[in-house]
Design a protein around this motif. Structure first.
Motif, mmCIF file in Angstrom:
data_model
loop_
_atom_site.group_PDB
_atom_site.id
_atom_site.type_symbol
_atom_site.label_atom_id
_atom_site.label_comp_id
_atom_site.label_asym_id
_atom_site.label_seq_id
_atom_site.Cartn_x
_atom_site.Cartn_y
_atom_site.Cartn_z
ATOM 1 N N ARG A 151 0.833 -1.205 0.000
ATOM 2 C CA ARG A 151 0.000 0.000 0.000
ATOM 3 C C ARG A 151 0.870 1.259 0.000
ATOM 4 O O ARG A 151 0.595 2.216 -0.728
ATOM 5 N N TYR A 152 1.923 1.250 0.807
ATOM 6 C CA TYR A 152 2.821 2.406 0.908
ATOM 7 C C TYR A 152 3.441 2.719 -0.456
ATOM 8 O O TYR A 152 3.391 3.849 -0.927
ATOM 9 N N PHE A 153 4.011 1.698 -1.098
ATOM 10 C CA PHE A 153 4.673 1.941 -2.377
ATOM 11 C C PHE A 153 3.691 2.220 -3.508
ATOM 12 O O PHE A 153 4.003 2.975 -4.434
ATOM 13 N N THR A 154 2.494 1.663 -3.445
ATOM 14 C CA THR A 154 1.468 1.983 -4.436
ATOM 15 C C THR A 154 1.101 3.460 -4.325
ATOM 16 O O THR A 154 1.018 4.165 -5.336
ATOM 17 N N LYS A 155 0.885 3.945 -3.099
ATOM 18 C CA LYS A 155 0.551 5.365 -2.903
ATOM 19 C C LYS A 155 1.714 6.262 -3.318
ATOM 20 O O LYS A 155 1.499 7.315 -3.928
ATOM 21 N N LEU A 156 2.937 5.846 -3.015
ATOM 22 C CA LEU A 156 4.106 6.624 -3.408
ATOM 23 C C LEU A 156 4.221 6.701 -4.930
ATOM 24 O O LEU A 156 4.453 7.775 -5.494
ATOM 25 N N ASN A 157 4.020 5.578 -5.620
ATOM 26 C CA ASN A 157 4.046 5.576 -7.086
ATOM 27 C C ASN A 157 2.957 6.465 -7.662
ATOM 28 O O ASN A 157 3.180 7.178 -8.636
ATOM 29 N N ASP A 158 1.761 6.432 -7.062
ATOM 30 C CA ASP A 158 0.665 7.295 -7.517
ATOM 31 C C ASP A 158 1.032 8.769 -7.347
ATOM 32 O O ASP A 158 0.758 9.589 -8.228
ATOM 33 N N LEU A 159 1.660 9.099 -6.222
ATOM 34 C CA LEU A 159 2.074 10.480 -5.966
ATOM 35 C C LEU A 159 3.136 10.924 -6.974
ATOM 36 O O LEU A 159 3.067 12.033 -7.512
ATOM 37 N N ILE A 160 4.082 10.060 -7.266
ATOM 38 C CA ILE A 160 5.116 10.379 -8.264
ATOM 39 C C ILE A 160 4.476 10.603 -9.625
ATOM 40 O O ILE A 160 4.817 11.562 -10.328
ATOM 41 N N THR A 161 3.528 9.760 -9.987
ATOM 42 C CA THR A 161 2.832 9.911 -11.274
ATOM 43 C C THR A 161 2.113 11.252 -11.343
ATOM 44 O O THR A 161 2.180 11.945 -12.368
ATOM 45 N N LEU A 162 1.445 11.639 -10.271
ATOM 46 C CA LEU A 162 0.750 12.933 -10.251
ATOM 47 C C LEU A 162 1.727 14.086 -10.435
ATOM 48 O O LEU A 162 1.461 15.029 -11.181
ATOM 49 N N HIS A 163 2.876 14.022 -9.785
ATOM 50 C CA HIS A 163 3.870 15.084 -9.912
ATOM 51 C C HIS A 163 4.476 15.111 -11.317
ATOM 52 O O HIS A 163 4.758 16.182 -11.846
ATOM 53 N N GLN A 164 4.650 13.947 -11.933
ATOM 54 C CA GLN A 164 5.164 13.903 -13.302
ATOM 55 C C GLN A 164 4.160 14.524 -14.262
ATOM 56 O O GLN A 164 4.539 15.242 -15.184
ATOM 57 N N ARG A 165 2.879 14.267 -14.049
ATOM 58 C CA ARG A 165 1.846 14.877 -14.896
ATOM 59 C C ARG A 165 1.844 16.388 -14.728
ATOM 60 O O ARG A 165 1.680 17.128 -15.689
ATOM 61 N N LYS A 166 2.041 16.837 -13.488
ATOM 62 C CA LYS A 166 2.080 18.271 -13.223
ATOM 63 C C LYS A 166 3.267 18.898 -13.957
ATOM 64 O O LYS A 166 3.136 19.939 -14.583
ATOM 65 N N LEU A 167 4.424 18.246 -13.906
ATOM 66 C CA LEU A 167 5.598 18.756 -14.611
ATOM 67 C C LEU A 167 5.370 18.768 -16.112
ATOM 68 O O LEU A 167 5.786 19.698 -16.804
ATOM 69 N N LYS A 168 4.705 17.760 -16.643
ATOM 70 C CA LYS A 168 4.400 17.704 -18.073
ATOM 71 C C LYS A 168 3.486 18.866 -18.448
ATOM 72 O O LYS A 168 3.676 19.510 -19.475
ATOM 73 N N TYR A 169 2.513 19.163 -17.598
ATOM 74 C CA TYR A 169 1.599 20.277 -17.831
ATOM 75 C C TYR A 169 2.381 21.587 -17.851
ATOM 76 O O TYR A 169 2.189 22.420 -18.730
ATOM 77 N N ILE A 170 3.296 21.764 -16.914
ATOM 78 C CA ILE A 170 4.109 22.977 -16.861
ATOM 79 C C ILE A 170 4.948 23.091 -18.133
ATOM 80 O O ILE A 170 5.030 24.143 -18.740
ATOM 81 N N ASP A 171 5.564 22.007 -18.567
ATOM 82 C CA ASP A 171 6.391 22.011 -19.772
ATOM 83 C C ASP A 171 5.572 22.343 -21.016
ATOM 84 O O ASP A 171 6.017 23.094 -21.873
ATOM 85 N N LEU A 172 4.388 21.766 -21.116
ATOM 86 C CA LEU A 172 3.550 21.978 -22.296
ATOM 87 C C LEU A 172 3.076 23.417 -22.429
ATOM 88 O O LEU A 172 3.009 23.975 -23.522
ATOM 89 N N TYR A 173 2.743 24.005 -21.326
ATOM 90 C CA TYR A 173 2.142 25.335 -21.372
ATOM 91 C C TYR A 173 3.070 26.446 -20.902
ATOM 92 O O TYR A 173 2.691 27.614 -20.894
ATOM 93 N N GLY A 174 4.294 26.078 -20.504
ATOM 94 C CA GLY A 174 5.277 27.086 -20.131
ATOM 95 C C GLY A 174 4.890 27.931 -18.944
ATOM 96 O O GLY A 174 5.306 29.063 -18.812
ATOM 97 N N LYS A 175 4.063 27.370 -18.092
ATOM 98 C CA LYS A 175 3.659 28.119 -16.909
ATOM 99 C C LYS A 175 3.362 27.148 -15.786
ATOM 100 O O LYS A 175 3.230 25.954 -16.000
ATOM 101 N N ARG A 176 3.275 27.663 -14.625
ATOM 102 C CA ARG A 176 2.908 26.816 -13.476
ATOM 103 C C ARG A 176 1.462 26.384 -13.660
ATOM 104 O O ARG A 176 0.594 27.184 -13.963
ATOM 105 N N GLY A 177 1.251 25.108 -13.497
ATOM 106 C CA GLY A 177 -0.106 24.598 -13.727
ATOM 107 C C GLY A 177 -0.748 24.055 -12.494
ATOM 108 O O GLY A 177 -0.227 24.138 -11.413
ATOM 109 N N ILE A 178 -1.844 23.506 -12.721
ATOM 110 C CA ILE A 178 -2.705 22.790 -11.789
ATOM 111 C C ILE A 178 -2.775 23.397 -10.437
ATOM 112 O O ILE A 178 -2.030 23.530 -9.598
#
Length: 178
Positions: A151-178
């Motif tokens: 459960r711990y590592f599943t939640k940690l992986n989910d959190l990492i995925t969310l942060h990677q999506r946030k970084l992708k959003y920032i890269d795509l739009y050149g601004k701080r997102g979400i």
């Protein structure tokens, strides 16, 4: 672990899957932008949600192949080149623990020991299913401890995925997102 060799004889699924080290078991059309499975998939393995598969193909992200659990779909089909398996007794072995264990490199040593030197064939390891099932999975005997770790590592992986999506959003739009 118990090997699965169930075929798709009754065409229970028409979804051809592949195993990606990064994305897990995924629809071939989504991963490759095309279907690479043969037109007749009746002899492919039928895989159901919660079951695991080992892709013996090597890559930069997976030098000894990738082992992933089917999570995205209820069922799909895989080439018989893959080794498909399930947990034998889920009251004694936690599926999330096993899924996160195979995301580590802890299992690589056993696979490396059974992969004969020079046995790579175009990036495909020559590992017999019987030998694969002789490998060791390091895990606590207490299933509750397995559940906590899984459960711990599943939640940690989910959190990492969310942060990677946030970084992708920032890269795509050149601004701080979400």
């Amino acid at each position: 672990m118990k090997r699965i060799t169930r075929k798709n004889e009754n065409m229970e699924s028409s979804l051809p899957l592949t195993i990606s080290a990064q994305y897990g078991l995924i629809d071939q059309n989504e991963f490759f932008d095309k279907r690479i499975a043969s037109s007749d998939i009746s002899e492919y393995y039928l895989v159901r949600k919660g079951e695991f598969a080992y892709n013996k193909s090597t890559s930069n992200d997976a030098p000894w192949g990738a082992i992933k659990r089917l999570d995205r779909y209820e069922k799909g089909v895989l080439s018989t080149l893959y080794i498909v398996f399930r947990i034998l007794d889920e009251s004694r072995t936690d599926s999330n623990y096993i899924a996160t264990y195979y995301d580590t490199n802890l299992w690589h040593g056993d696979v490396q020991a059974i992969a004969a030197e020079g046995a790579r064939n175009h990036g495909l390891l020559n590992i017999a299913p019987d030998d694969f099932f002789k490998t060791t999975v390091l895990m606590p005997q207490d299933v509750n401890e397995q559940r906590l770790i899984g459960r711990y590592f599943t939640k940690l992986n989910d959190l990492i995925t969310l942060h990677q999506r946030k970084l992708k959003y920032i890269d795509l739009y050149g601004k701080r997102g979400i």
